[in-house]
Motif scaffolding. Structure first.
Motif, PDB file in Angstrom:
ATOM      1  N   THR A 167       0.828  -1.220   0.000  1.00 47.85           N
ATOM      2  CA  THR A 167       0.000   0.000   0.000  1.00 47.85           C
ATOM      3  C   THR A 167       0.852   1.255   0.000  1.00 47.85           C
ATOM      4  OG1 THR A 167      -0.195  -0.007   2.427  1.00 47.85           O
ATOM      5  CG2 THR A 167      -1.882  -1.180   1.190  1.00 47.85           C
ATOM      6  N   ASP A 168       2.023   1.196   0.643  1.00 49.77           N
ATOM      7  CA  ASP A 168       2.940   2.330   0.647  1.00 49.77           C
ATOM      8  C   ASP A 168       3.373   2.672  -0.774  1.00 49.77           C
ATOM      9  OD1 ASP A 168       4.842   4.276   1.687  1.00 49.77           O
ATOM     10  OD2 ASP A 168       6.393   2.794   1.255  1.00 49.77           O
ATOM     11  N   HIS A 169       3.749   1.657  -1.542  1.00 50.03           N
ATOM     12  CA  HIS A 169       4.193   1.909  -2.913  1.00 50.03           C
ATOM     13  C   HIS A 169       3.021   2.159  -3.860  1.00 50.03           C
ATOM     14  CE1 HIS A 169       8.518   1.511  -2.485  1.00 50.03           C
ATOM     15  NE2 HIS A 169       8.231   0.676  -1.499  1.00 50.03           N
ATOM     16  N   TYR A 170       1.867   1.602  -3.535  1.00 46.54           N
ATOM     17  CA  TYR A 170       0.676   1.925  -4.330  1.00 46.54           C
ATOM     18  C   TYR A 170       0.419   3.430  -4.264  1.00 46.54           C
ATOM     19  CZ  TYR A 170      -4.209   2.243  -5.773  1.00 46.54           C
ATOM     20  OH  TYR A 170      -5.373   2.602  -6.412  1.00 46.54           O
ATOM     21  N   GLY A 171       0.557   3.992  -3.052  1.00 46.67           N
ATOM     22  CA  GLY A 171       0.348   5.429  -2.886  1.00 46.67           C
ATOM     23  C   GLY A 171       1.325   6.272  -3.693  1.00 46.67           C
ATOM     24  N   GLN A 172       2.487   5.704  -4.000  1.00 48.68           N
ATOM     25  CA  GLN A 172       3.464   6.423  -4.823  1.00 48.68           C
ATOM     26  C   GLN A 172       3.148   6.293  -6.312  1.00 48.68           C
ATOM     27  OE1 GLN A 172       7.600   5.554  -3.649  1.00 48.68           O
ATOM     28  NE2 GLN A 172       6.810   4.763  -1.707  1.00 48.68           N
ATOM     29  N   VAL A 173       2.890   5.056  -6.761  1.00 51.38           N
ATOM     30  CA  VAL A 173       2.744   4.854  -8.205  1.00 51.38           C
ATOM     31  C   VAL A 173       1.422   5.392  -8.763  1.00 51.38           C
ATOM     32  CG1 VAL A 173       4.328   2.905  -8.303  1.00 51.38           C
ATOM     33  CG2 VAL A 173       1.898   2.479  -7.893  1.00 51.38           C
ATOM     34  N   VAL A 174       0.423   5.595  -7.921  1.00 50.13           N
ATOM     35  CA  VAL A 174      -0.805   6.199  -8.462  1.00 50.13           C
ATOM     36  C   VAL A 174      -0.519   7.614  -8.954  1.00 50.13           C
ATOM     37  CG1 VAL A 174      -2.446   4.816  -7.134  1.00 50.13           C
ATOM     38  CG2 VAL A 174      -1.584   6.956  -6.167  1.00 50.13           C
ATOM     39  N   GLU A 175       0.452   8.270  -8.319  1.00 51.59           N
ATOM     40  CA  GLU A 175       0.827   9.608  -8.780  1.00 51.59           C
ATOM     41  C   GLU A 175       1.538   9.535 -10.125  1.00 51.59           C
ATOM     42  OE1 GLU A 175      -0.165  12.408  -7.450  1.00 51.59           O
ATOM     43  OE2 GLU A 175      -1.256  11.160  -6.004  1.00 51.59           O
ATOM     44  N   TYR A 176       2.303   8.477 -10.342  1.00 52.62           N
ATOM     45  CA  TYR A 176       2.956   8.295 -11.635  1.00 52.62           C
ATOM     46  C   TYR A 176       1.899   8.189 -12.733  1.00 52.62           C
ATOM     47  CZ  TYR A 176       7.486   7.086  -9.387  1.00 52.62           C
ATOM     48  OH  TYR A 176       8.669   7.093  -8.677  1.00 52.62           O
ATOM     49  N   LEU A 177       0.822   7.442 -12.431  1.00 52.48           N
ATOM     50  CA  LEU A 177      -0.256   7.311 -13.415  1.00 52.48           C
ATOM     51  C   LEU A 177      -0.926   8.655 -13.665  1.00 52.48           C
ATOM     52  CD1 LEU A 177       0.027   4.187 -13.148  1.00 52.48           C
ATOM     53  CD2 LEU A 177      -2.466   4.082 -13.218  1.00 52.48           C
ATOM     54  N   ARG A 178      -1.264   9.348 -12.609  1.00 53.18           N
ATOM     55  CA  ARG A 178      -1.993  10.620 -12.758  1.00 53.18           C
ATOM     56  C   ARG A 178      -1.165  11.664 -13.504  1.00 53.18           C
ATOM     57  NH1 ARG A 178      -6.776  11.129 -10.445  1.00 53.18           N
ATOM     58  NH2 ARG A 178      -7.467   9.635  -8.881  1.00 53.18           N
ATOM     59  N   LEU A 179       0.136  11.638 -13.277  1.00 59.27           N
ATOM     60  CA  LEU A 179       1.006  12.572 -13.996  1.00 59.27           C
ATOM     61  C   LEU A 179       1.047  12.261 -15.486  1.00 59.27           C
ATOM     62  CD1 LEU A 179       3.926  12.867 -11.416  1.00 59.27           C
ATOM     63  CD2 LEU A 179       2.380  14.710 -12.146  1.00 59.27           C
ATOM     64  N   ASN A 180       0.578  11.075 -15.855  1.00 61.76           N
ATOM     65  CA  ASN A 180       0.485  10.689 -17.268  1.00 61.76           C
ATOM     66  C   ASN A 180      -0.956  10.669 -17.756  1.00 61.76           C
ATOM     67  OD1 ASN A 180       3.274   9.789 -18.455  1.00 61.76           O
ATOM     68  ND2 ASN A 180       3.274   9.093 -16.337  1.00 61.76           N
ATOM     69  N   GLY A 181      -1.839  11.322 -16.992  1.00 61.06           N
ATOM     70  CA  GLY A 181      -3.229  11.441 -17.408  1.00 61.06           C
ATOM     71  C   GLY A 181      -4.055  10.185 -17.270  1.00 61.06           C
ATOM     72  N   ILE A 182      -3.634   9.258 -16.410  1.00 63.87           N
ATOM     73  CA  ILE A 182      -4.348   7.997 -16.224  1.00 63.87           C
ATOM     74  C   ILE A 182      -4.943   7.933 -14.826  1.00 63.87           C
ATOM     75  CG2 ILE A 182      -4.158   5.468 -16.228  1.00 63.87           C
ATOM     76  CD1 ILE A 182      -1.630   5.829 -17.986  1.00 63.87           C
ATOM     77  N   VAL A 183      -6.237   7.663 -14.741  1.00 60.96           N
ATOM     78  CA  VAL A 183      -6.896   7.494 -13.455  1.00 60.96           C
ATOM     79  C   VAL A 183      -6.684   6.055 -13.003  1.00 60.96           C
ATOM     80  CG1 VAL A 183      -9.082   7.571 -12.191  1.00 60.96           C
ATOM     81  CG2 VAL A 183      -8.634   9.216 -14.029  1.00 60.96           C
ATOM     82  N   PRO A 184      -6.182   5.833 -11.787  1.00 61.33           N
ATOM     83  CA  PRO A 184      -5.958   4.465 -11.306  1.00 61.33           C
ATOM     84  C   PRO A 184      -7.227   3.619 -11.407  1.00 61.33           C
ATOM     85  CG  PRO A 184      -4.947   6.040  -9.818  1.00 61.33           C
ATOM     86  CD  PRO A 184      -5.763   6.839 -10.800  1.00 61.33           C
ATOM     87  N   PRO A 185      -7.112   2.352 -11.810  1.00 62.17           N
ATOM     88  CA  PRO A 185      -8.287   1.490 -11.993  1.00 62.17           C
ATOM     89  C   PRO A 185      -9.233   1.453 -10.803  1.00 62.17           C
ATOM     90  CG  PRO A 185      -6.360   0.418 -12.894  1.00 62.17           C
ATOM     91  CD  PRO A 185      -5.864   1.654 -12.204  1.00 62.17           C
ATOM     92  N   MET A 186      -8.708   1.380  -9.573  1.00 62.12           N
ATOM     93  CA  MET A 186      -9.587   1.351  -8.410  1.00 62.12           C
ATOM     94  C   MET A 186     -10.393   2.629  -8.303  1.00 62.12           C
ATOM     95  SD  MET A 186     -10.975  -0.008  -5.801  1.00 62.12           S
ATOM     96  CE  MET A 186     -10.101  -1.557  -5.728  1.00 62.12           C
ATOM     97  N   THR A 187      -9.775   3.763  -8.616  1.00 64.70           N
ATOM     98  CA  THR A 187     -10.473   5.046  -8.549  1.00 64.70           C
ATOM     99  C   THR A 187     -11.510   5.163  -9.658  1.00 64.70           C
ATOM    100  OG1 THR A 187      -8.441   6.019  -7.675  1.00 64.70           O
ATOM    101  CG2 THR A 187     -10.143   7.552  -8.416  1.00 64.70           C
TER     102      THR A 187
END
Length: 203
Positions: A175-195
């Motif tokens: 979960t710690d790293h999930y919280g980091q990589v979701v920002e990587y997705l958002r910075l590329n215009g991608i909404v995380p699948p769970m969201t």
């Protein structure tokens, strides 16, 4: 006549009471059975539920990121020496092997901070490595019992600890790293699948 009416009222009351009492235990038993099915039935299940939820979320993010973005590292803000997206995925996979190697009393990889020695590099290879690590962690967690939960665990990854403790750390780490990589997705215009399940869009 008055006496007859009184008798009928008494009989009706007794009958209604008897029906109510006979139905209540059945309903209560059904409710209790349903409640028992609502919660984990063992220590292993208590940990595996959150573990599988965290794994599913992280895997969803790994699959959502395009392959050409696996080398992406954020540049807006303070990201000196930050891992690339692919390195994040590899680190989490290696750490899962490390935590549960320690659980089993085995020697964990020495280099999980850098992603480990596994040769995986492409998106497909990294996702396979990640899935393999999750499958392994779930097999080991299934052996967690009330009898061994407090057994000592040694190792440099969150050790010394207990088998229960190292399992909880494994959930937290994902979960710690999930919280980091979701920002990587958002910075590329991608909404995380769970969201995406909540219908939220990039603004």
């Amino acid at each position: 006549m008055r006496f007859l009416r009184v008798v009928l009222v008494v009989i009706s009351s007794v009958a209604f009471s008897a029906v109510g009492k006979s139905a209540t235990p059945q309903n209560s038993a059904a409710q209790q059975a349903a409640q028992k099915d609502d919660i984990p039935k063992s220590i292993a299940e208590s940990v595996s539920g959150p573990l599988q939820f965290a794994e599913g979320n992280f895997l969803g993010v790994a699959e959502a990121m395009p392959e050409d973005k696996y080398s992406f590292v954020p540049t807006t803000g303070k990201f000196d020496d930050a891992r690339s997206f692919g390195e994040q995925v590899k680190h989490v996979a290696c750490a899962q092997f490390a935590f549960f190697n320690e659980f089993e009393g085995k020697k964990p990889p020495d280099d999980c901070e850098k992603g480990g020695h596994d040769p995986a590099k492409t998106k497909a290879e990294l996702i396979k490595y990640l899935k393999d690590s999750f499958n392994y962690s779930n097999r080991v967690v299934a052996t967690l019992t009330a009898q061994n939960a407090l057994d000592r665990v040694e190792g440099r990854y969150a050790g010394p600890n207990t088998k229960l403790g190292i399992s909880v750390i494994a959930v937290w780490h994902i979960t710690d790293h999930y919280g980091q990589v979701v920002e990587y997705l958002r910075l590329n215009g991608i909404v995380p699948p769970m969201t995406q399940k909540y219908g939220l869009k990039v603004r």
